[in-house]
Design a protein around this motif. Sequence first.
Motif, mmCIF file in Angstrom:
data_model
loop_
_atom_site.group_PDB
_atom_site.id
_atom_site.type_symbol
_atom_site.label_atom_id
_atom_site.label_comp_id
_atom_site.label_asym_id
_atom_site.label_seq_id
_atom_site.Cartn_x
_atom_site.Cartn_y
_atom_site.Cartn_z
ATOM 1 N N GLN A 1 41.347 25.790 38.795
ATOM 2 C CA GLN A 1 40.440 26.764 39.393
ATOM 3 C C GLN A 1 41.027 28.169 39.312
ATOM 4 O OE1 GLN A 1 40.194 24.570 43.097
ATOM 5 N NE2 GLN A 1 37.988 24.304 42.832
ATOM 6 N N CYS B 1 28.579 32.932 34.953
ATOM 7 C CA CYS B 1 27.550 32.753 35.989
ATOM 8 C C CYS B 1 28.005 31.726 37.022
ATOM 9 C CB CYS B 1 26.199 32.373 35.389
ATOM 10 S SG CYS B 1 25.945 30.612 35.096
ATOM 11 N N GLY B 2 28.870 30.807 36.640
ATOM 12 C CA GLY B 2 29.446 29.846 37.569
ATOM 13 C C GLY B 2 28.706 28.537 37.721
ATOM 14 N N TYR B 3 27.527 28.423 37.136
ATOM 15 C CA TYR B 3 26.735 27.207 37.354
ATOM 16 C C TYR B 3 27.416 25.972 36.779
ATOM 17 C CZ TYR B 3 22.661 24.457 38.457
ATOM 18 O OH TYR B 3 21.834 23.523 39.007
ATOM 19 N N VAL C 1 39.584 31.511 37.112
ATOM 20 C CA VAL C 1 39.409 32.857 37.661
ATOM 21 C C VAL C 1 40.200 33.868 36.821
ATOM 22 C CG1 VAL C 1 39.887 34.352 39.649
ATOM 23 C CG2 VAL C 1 38.930 32.061 40.014
ATOM 24 N N THR D 1 30.618 25.675 36.099
ATOM 25 C CA THR D 1 32.043 25.669 36.411
ATOM 26 C C THR D 1 32.510 24.439 37.178
ATOM 27 O OG1 THR D 1 32.034 28.083 36.363
ATOM 28 C CG2 THR D 1 33.925 27.029 37.401
ATOM 29 N N CYS E 1 27.968 25.329 28.461
ATOM 30 C CA CYS E 1 27.987 26.592 29.191
ATOM 31 C C CYS E 1 26.995 27.525 28.520
ATOM 32 C CB CYS E 1 29.392 27.198 29.156
ATOM 33 S SG CYS E 1 29.470 28.860 29.851
ATOM 34 N N TYR F 1 34.315 31.483 34.162
ATOM 35 C CA TYR F 1 33.212 30.985 34.984
ATOM 36 C C TYR F 1 31.916 31.752 34.802
ATOM 37 C CZ TYR F 1 35.120 34.734 37.782
ATOM 38 O OH TYR F 1 35.607 35.934 38.184
#
Length: 168
Positions: free
Chosen positions: A87, A98-100, A91, A102, A148, A96
Amino acid sequence: MKTNLNVNGEDRTLDADVRTSLLDALRMHFDLTGTKKGCDHGQCGACTVLVNGRRINSCLTLACMHDGDEITTIEGIGTAPDLSALQAAFVAHDGYQCGYCTPGQICSATAMLEEFRMGWPSNVTDDVTASPDVTLEEVAERMSGNLCRCAAYPNIRDAIMEVAEAKA
């Protein structure tokens, strides 16, 4: 149907219709919304979780099939004040966007690094009798089930490689 699950180290009982997917059980019954519903057909990997340490698409399996199993979601891998190495690397490498996707990417990568540790070959491993080297080609192949839409793949691979090299 009553189903006993160990979710992120906590014993939980689910009383739900036998047709309830593991994904829906996690999100709707246990309020663990980190695991995402993407395609709901097992094609995108957004719903990837670990079951007994192995990665699966939680949208493709019924919760009742996992009675007694250990389920690890993104919430069980790390939290904001205590990020896992992966994680933190996501970062640091901006993996990441948009992060959806991730949470699924990190769950999949967590299991993938364990697969390397155990010496499991992949489709691109040259010598299936030897432990595979962690290469960009190996990582790309092993993460190919996680899509992604932002195309952050280079950053995701860099984050994974950083953690893999630190574990070597």
